[in-house]
Design an enzyme around this catalytic site. Structure first.
Site, short mmCIF file in Angstrom:
data_model
loop_
_atom_site.label_atom_id
_atom_site.label_comp_id
_atom_site.label_asym_id
_atom_site.label_seq_id
_atom_site.Cartn_x
_atom_site.Cartn_y
_atom_site.Cartn_z
N THR A 1 33.15 57.35 84.30
CA THR A 1 32.07 58.74 83.66
C THR A 1 31.26 58.69 83.05
O THR A 1 30.38 58.40 81.96
CB THR A 1 33.10 59.41 82.29
N GLU B 1 35.19 47.71 72.35
CA GLU B 1 34.24 47.19 72.98
C GLU B 1 34.19 45.96 74.35
O GLU B 1 33.41 45.55 75.01
CB GLU B 1 33.94 46.57 71.95
N GLU B 2 35.19 44.95 73.94
CA GLU B 2 35.83 43.97 74.87
C GLU B 2 35.70 44.16 76.58
O GLU B 2 34.98 43.73 77.31
CB GLU B 2 36.56 43.04 74.49
N GLU C 1 31.12 55.80 75.00
CA GLU C 1 31.47 57.20 74.61
C GLU C 1 30.92 57.89 73.85
O GLU C 1 30.34 58.96 73.43
CB GLU C 1 32.88 57.19 74.71
N GLU D 1 27.49 58.75 73.87
CA GLU D 1 27.47 60.40 74.95
C GLU D 1 28.10 60.92 74.35
O GLU D 1 26.69 62.49 74.70
CB GLU D 1 27.83 59.31 76.70
#
Ligand code: NAG
Ligand code: NAG
Ligand code: NAG
Ligand code: NAG
Ligand code: NAG
Ligand code: NAG
Length: 792
Positions: free
Chosen positions: A268, A418-419, A427, A430
């Site tokens: 996405t 995060e990793e 996300e 956004e």
């Protein structure tokens, strides 16, 4: 008041058509605002005889960072796993008086299932089977027993390949180019690369682009500054240890920052993985070839088999792996069988937020840190940050309890994933883009808060001054050194770095244009080696070697508490716009210095041509990324940028420049310099005005009508400060990585981590593309003019 309203065009969400309704609404809200504002005007800053700062510091005189570290390092918590840690974090926020929320996204991830690596002789017989495991160490509890996470690389493609292999140094773009020059054909072979220099995902990308069939990533002892067993340093966990030979760096091989890629859920790009979304093929951002991480002990027999085969590596390619002569290979008599099997699926990931509401909820300060870790421990990455985040909640909670009124809202955020590729933060960014662009004043990032003793700061230059001033208020743990300011002066000459990518500030800063900070203590050459993304990044390591007594954790917590207080407390947002302008000029000088001299006298094509190209490019991307039509464009929030970006005519301002006569490139550069100087002028005046307004605000002899007037002046002024950096977003995005929209700061496109300035301009020069250079100078001029005009 009308005036204030008229200036709101810098606010992204206000549609000009609704001016009337807006005016009435704002009138009502303003009256309410004044109502609540006047009584607190002469707010006494002492609460029960204490300043807010002393309340924060007193709370942090007790240090529970070690407790929270122990908690977070007690169980594995890969992205989308360990909901009890999510709940625990939310409960902690509540316990300290913050309002907590759990925010869920459905994200495409991979989990390890199986892996194998065989060294085969010519007949296909296994001569060495790599265990692909880290040793259990008695002293270090988290390296043993249940719950350990296998060694793997997230998003590495599944596959079972058998082929010859070659050594490819750091696996950078230049390294693969050099292999070609040396006559080494990588096609169909496994590339063995060492960690370092660039982001690991790009190593896999460049290997794939060169036709490799698979990748092995290992940590070469040559990158440990001579701290090796051969030089007398026994392996971890001895005192003055060297890297443990079995240690493995896990990690994501998403193509973070690479061309064509975007951070976040690779299915996405540019929009949130929430609800019923359309998902795209992820391979713009992840690879198609299998890859494994490996320790230097296990890669040794494999590389040794290349001794004397193929060309010798250039001197700079040599590490310090004993017994290996750094021949590049291949050796036609041996091959590798590399097998990687992971489960790829879409699964819920959880962010946790804790909020303290301020008087003005339209001005928000966010402090973020991720919670997911590669290993059961993760004491440095990210749990030193997680522990500090909880300490901050505690200290800010104390301040709130004391009756202090926060001027702005404070939100602590604990991200998942995060990793794997900045998943949770991206996300969220956004999803809430409009909201965030409208409301957030600053984003402060923690990640590895402590992995050594050397403080580092990276930030948007508007924050330089407040960051440095706050350093003076906190002591460095080693009392001999003095303040954190003294330490930073001695070690870094007070230089605040540019932000690149590689942590959760990326979406806030480079996608949304929100001033951001990244900070923490990292290792220097004299600090104990930090086993990054390995089982030995453990509680034992942290409490015995990394930060005995958790005093560095405590120092970060104190610094952050005071920093947040400073940003929150000043009625006029305490940013230095002039610092920003000055830095823009310095970076621009550096960029211009790389323009070949003979280009400057070249006539350049009419800028309107670029406008055309630009629009075509955009539509091209829109169609190419689909295959089929759906509602998501790669720019999901076009309305967001209208007032800033004039997307219909990004070169509007340049028309006068180029209407009648052709210009040389030198002329265009000069124009951009003029715009830079004009911005320096207007920011200088503007910062003076900020100081005056703050002083006015602090006076106690103003009449009520002077206060009302001042209220509107400051509100308007603060909006300009708050949205200043948004001016430097370009709606069309950087070339070939449109998700990145900041025109001044970006990660290097071939390194993935390191910050680079004026990326569009620099990349055009690197690519020897004058047309693109003119385009980016035009975009820069437009942004500079826009920023200047709004300030005067
Ligand atoms: C922190 O840990 C110490 C030592 O184990 C313990 O005595 C103390 O009660 C803990 N405090 C909290 C708040 O968990
Ligand atoms: C991988 O491929 C090899 C032959 O190329 C085969 O012997 C082996 O069983 C395969 N491994 C797995 C786990 O499928
Ligand atoms: C470790 O290194 C420090 C500094 O280099 C030195 O002073 C100390 O003696 C060393 N300790 C051991 C056990 O080698
Ligand atoms: C492979 O092995 C054979 C015999 O063991 C030897 O003759 C040949 O030179 C070797 N090839 C290479 C490239 O080392
Ligand atoms: C401007 O440049 C274009 C393209 O190089 C050229 O065709 C045109 O003749 C030039 N115009 C003038 C007035 O020099
Ligand atoms: C900056 O301001 C000074 C004085 O106000 C003025 O003389 C100068 O022309 C300005 N420079 C630019 C580039 O606008």
């Amino acid at each position: 008041m009308e005036k204030g309203v008229d200036y709101i065009p810098v606010a992204p969400l206000v549609s000009r058509r609704k001016t009337w309704a807006r005016t009435i609404l704002i009138s009502i809200l303003s009256i309410l605002a004044i109502w609540s504002y006047l009584p607190s005007f002469n707010q006494v800053s002492l609460i029960a005889g204490k300043t807010p700062e002393s309340i924060l510091l007193e709370a942090l005189e007790t240090n529970f960072a070690g407790n929270w570290s122990k908690k977070y390092t007690s169980e594995a918590h890969l992205p989308g796993t360990n909901f009890p840690f999510v709940q625990w974090t939310a409960d902690k926020f509540e316990e300290y008086g913050l309002k907590s929320t759990i925010d869920t996204y459905d994200i495409f991830v991979s989990y390890p299932e199986d892996h194998a690596l065989h060294l085969l002789d010519k007949s296909g017989k296994t001569v060495y089977l790599a265990p692909l495991e880290e040793d259990e160490i008695d002293e270090d509890e988290t390296s043993k027993g249940e719950g350990r996470v296998p060694t793997f690389l997230a998003y590495a493609a599944n596959g079972n390949v058998t082929s010859q292999y070659v050594y490819a140094n750091y696996g950078s773009r230049e390294d693969f180019e050099q292999l070609k020059e040396l006559g080494v054909d990588v096609t169909g072979k496994i590339a063995i690369v060492r960690y370092g220099k660039i982001f690991r995902g790009l190593k896999v990308k460049f290997a794939q682009d060169s036709g490799a069939s698979g990748v092995l990533l290992y940590s070469d002892p040559g990158d440990d500054f001579g701290v090796t067993p051969e030089n007398g340093f026994e392996p971890y966990p001895h005192q003055n240890y060297s890297r443990h030979p079995s240690s493995v760096q896990r990690g994501s091989v998403q193509f973070l920052g690479g061309l064509g890629a975007a951070p976040g859920d690779p299915t996405t790009p540019g929009y949130a993985s929430k609800g019923d979304v359309v998902r795209l093929d992820p391979h713009a951002s992840i690879g198609r070839i299998p890859a494994l991480p490996i320790s230097y002990r296990e890669v040794k027999p494999i590389l040794k088999a290349l001794n004397g085969h193929g060309v010798k590596a250039p001197e700079s390619w040599k590490g310090a792996l004993t017994g290996y002569d750094y021949s590049i290979g291949p050796n036609a008599n041996v091959s590798l069988n590399l097998y990687n099997q992971q489960v790829f699926n879409i699964t819920p990931l959880w962010n946790v937020y804790g909020e303290i509401e301020g008087t003005n909820t339209n001005e928000v300060i966010i402090i973020g840190n991720h919670r997911d870790a590669w290993v059961k421990g993760g004491a440095g990455d990210p749990n030193s940050g997680s522990a500090v985040l909880i300490e901050l909640a505690r200290a800010l909670g104390e301040l709130k309890k004391s009756g202090y009124e926060f001027k702005r809202s404070i939100i602590l955020q604990s991200y998942d994933g995060e990793e794997y590729g900045l998943l949770g933060s991206t996300e969220f960014g956004e999803y809430a883009a409009r909201h965030l662009q409208r409301k957030v004043v600053a984003y402060i990032n923690l990640d590895v808060a402590v992995s050594g003793t050397q403080f580092h700061l990276g930030a948007s230059p508007v924050l330089n001054d407040i960051l440095k001033e706050t350093l003076k208020k906190v002591a460095y743990p080693d009392k001999k050194v003095g303040s954190l300011y003294d330490h930073y002066e001695q070690t870094s000459n007070l230089k605040i770095n540019n932000l690149g990518s590689g942590s959760d500030y990326t979406v806030f800063f480079e996608h949304l244009g929100i001033p951001s900070v990244d900070l923490g203590f990292t290792g220097s050459k004299t600090d104990p080696i930090y086993h990054y993304h390995s089982n030995y990044d453990s509680y034992y390591w942290m409490s015995e070697f990394g930060d005995k007594g958790f005093v560095y954790h405590n120092t970060v917590a104190k610094y952050l508490a005071l920093l947040i207080y400073e940003i929150n407390e000043h009625k006029v947002i305490k940013f230095g716009l002039k610092d920003y302008a000055e830095n823009l000029i310095l970076y621009f000088n550096d960029a211009v210095a790389t323009i070949p001299h003979k280009w400057l006298s070249k006539e350049v094509v009419d800028l309107e041509e670029y406008l055309k190209h630009n629009i075509e490019d955009r539509e091209f991307i829109y169609e190419a990324s689909q295959g089929k039509y759906h509602d998501f464009s790669p720019y999901p929030f076009p309305e967001l940028m209208e007032d800033f970006q004039c997307p219909h005519d990004p070169f509007h301002v340049m028309h006068d420049v180029n209407h009648h006569k052709n210009l040389t490139l030198g002329d265009i550069v000069t124009k951009t310099y003029n715009d830079l100087n004009a911005l320096l002028n207007s920011t200088t005046d503007f910062d003076e005005k900020s100081k005056e307004l703050q002083l006015e605000y602090e006076r106690d002899d103003l009449s009520w009508w002077q206060r009302v007037k001042l209220h509107f002046q400051i509100n308007h002024h603060n909006k300009l400060i708050q949205y200043f950096e948004r001016n430097f977003l370009y709606y069309g995005g950087l070339d070939e990585r449109v998700w990145f929209r900041h025109i001044v700061f970006a990660a290097g496109r071939y390194t993935g981590y390191a910050g680079q300035t004026w990326p569009g301009i620099r990349e055009a020069i690197e690519d020897e593309d004058i047309d693109r250079l003119v385009k980016w100078l035009g975009i820069a001029s437009k942004a500079l003019k826009r920023a200047s005009i709004t300030l005067v």
